[in-house]
Design an enzyme around this catalytic site. Structure first.
Site, PDB file in Angstrom:
ATOM      1  N   GLU A  65       0.830  -1.202   0.000  1.00 35.75           N
ATOM      2  CA  GLU A  65       0.000   0.000   0.000  1.00 35.75           C
ATOM      3  C   GLU A  65       0.869   1.259   0.000  1.00 35.75           C
ATOM      4  OE1 GLU A  65      -2.332  -3.073   2.486  1.00 35.75           O
ATOM      5  OE2 GLU A  65      -0.246  -2.617   1.968  1.00 35.75           O
ATOM      6  N   CYS A  88      -2.873  -3.740   6.935  1.00 34.94           N
ATOM      7  CA  CYS A  88      -2.470  -3.942   8.327  1.00 34.94           C
ATOM      8  C   CYS A  88      -3.005  -2.812   9.202  1.00 34.94           C
ATOM      9  CB  CYS A  88      -0.957  -4.070   8.454  1.00 34.94           C
ATOM     10  SG  CYS A  88      -0.024  -2.592   8.035  1.00 34.94           S
ATOM     11  N   ALA A 167       7.895 -35.934  -9.102  1.00 34.99           N
ATOM     12  CA  ALA A 167       7.808 -36.256 -10.528  1.00 34.99           C
ATOM     13  C   ALA A 167       7.634 -37.763 -10.643  1.00 34.99           C
ATOM     14  CB  ALA A 167       9.068 -35.801 -11.266  1.00 34.99           C
ATOM     15  N   GLY A 310      12.827 -38.065  -0.396  1.00 35.94           N
ATOM     16  CA  GLY A 310      12.386 -39.111  -1.298  1.00 35.94           C
ATOM     17  C   GLY A 310      11.043 -39.713  -0.887  1.00 35.94           C
TER      18      GLY A 310
END
Length: 373
Positions: A65, A88, A167, A310
């Site tokens: 802002e 805020c 993946a 993993g």
């Protein structure tokens, strides 16, 4: 210019979408603060025009802002501010953003996501309304909250958002035993994965992956190398080799080891001399206690954590209910015999997750699931 409610809604959605896109430019760069976008828009009778743009600065300050108001100057008076997160309301050395909007003469504020921080949580909008400013909340709130998930989760659950990224080959494998890194996806999908890394605060693997693959876990896209996240290894006994690529580059990109008090002191000293930082941890059933580890990471200001492997590390995060987002890249090739089975697949997504995104990158496909709030 008078618009019908439907016309005004369309205008608001258009500019809020632009503010959300602007906020993405600093994802992963704003430290403990979220990356917020703000647009100052005024209409002098010839249609709405952006007169001020702001995104949370690198390091977290100034806020969006403040930046947008500075660019708009006097043109902010009577204009509309589009903010992707509730302004805020708490005082520090500078006044809160809600008061800055009031002082600038903003006539209307359109907000997206609400801020759960107890110092804000409705107080920012209250300041604006008390000053006579028109406020419209939750415009594209879900879209903004998706990008702000790390900040929102850290504020509410006191831990980072956990993104499990894997993946998978066509036969559901993430690698082949004893062969280190095995290419599963093509260059376009790998580039997208690096873009995801650049938007995260930290990336985590287990020691098994660190030993088998000797990964770098950095962002290796031209021009984005400086946006590499903090690298974390769950390594209870401090087995990370001093000659590993992680240890050897610890002075360039931070490396943290989650190790127990049982870790060999000499090995620890060698790694610390290389710049590796050790995280104080607790153990449970001979494993690092993950909920406590995540709390500590959040306390250090880390909001988004990508878990890349993993299989066992991914399984533990899933079993403990600590995953907020599942991101799967799916390659067309098969690994076959000796493959390491993924703990998850598009057909085996845990209950409570919704498919929110699908894409294609070259010959590879991508799917993303988000935990329901």
């Amino acid at each position: 210019m008078m618009r019908s409610p439907a016309e005004q809604d369309a205008v608001d959605r258009r500019f809020m979408a632009a503010a959300i896109r602007l906020a993405r430019s600093h994802q992963g760069l704003t430290s403990t603060n979220p990356s917020v976008g703000t647009l100052i828009v005024r209409d002098d009778g010839e249609g709405p025009v952006i007169v001020g743009r702001g995104v949370t600065a690198r390091g977290g300050r100034p806020h969006a802002e403040t930046e947008a108001l500075a660019e708009a100057g006097e043109r902010a008076r009577g204009a509309t501010a589009y903010v992707t997160l509730e302004p805020c309301a708490h005082h520090g050395r500078t006044p809160p953003c809600a008061e800055a909007l009031v002082a600038a003469g903003i006539a209307r504020v359109v907000g997206a996501a609400n801020d759960p921080d107890p110092r804000v949580a409705g107080k920012g909008y209250a300041i604006l309304r008390d000053a006579g400013i028109s406020v419209d909340e939750r415009v594209l709130a879900d879209e903004a909250a998706d990008d702000l998930a790390g900040y929102l989760i850290r504020s509410v659950r006191k831990r980072p958002e956990v993104i499990l990224k894997l993946a998978l080959s066509a036969d559901g494998m993430i690698g082949r035993r004893g062969e280190g890194q095995v290419p599963i996806t093509g260059p376009v999908a790998r580039a997208e994965a690096h873009m995801m890394r650049a938007a995260c605060d930290a990336i985590l693997v287990g020691i098994g992956t660190a030993l088998a693959d000797d990964p770098q876990l950095t962002v290796r896209l031209p021009g984005l190398e400086a946006r590499s996240p903090v690298r974390i290894v769950i390594d209870r006994l401090a087995r990370l080799p001093s000659g590993s690529r992680l240890a050897e580059t610890a002075h360039q990109v931070p490396v943290m080891l989650a190790a127990s008090a049982d870790a060999d002191r000499d090995r620890r000293a060698v790694l610390e001399a290389l710049g590796v930082r050790f995280l104080a941890t607790e153990t449970y059933d001979h494993r690092i206690a993950l909920p406590e580890l995540l709390e500590d990471l959040a306390a250090q200001g880390l909001s988004t954590l990508m878990v890349e492997g993993g299989a066992e590390t991914a399984r533990i995060f899933l079993d403990e209910g600590l995953v907020d987002r599942i991101a799967l890249f799916l390659g067309p090739a098969r690994i076959g015999a000796g493959g390491i089975a993924a703990p998850i697949s598009p057909e085996r997504i845990p209950a409570g997750f919704d498919l929110v995104r699908e894409a294609r990158f070259g010959e590879d496909t991508y799917a993303e699931w988000l935990r329901r709030a």
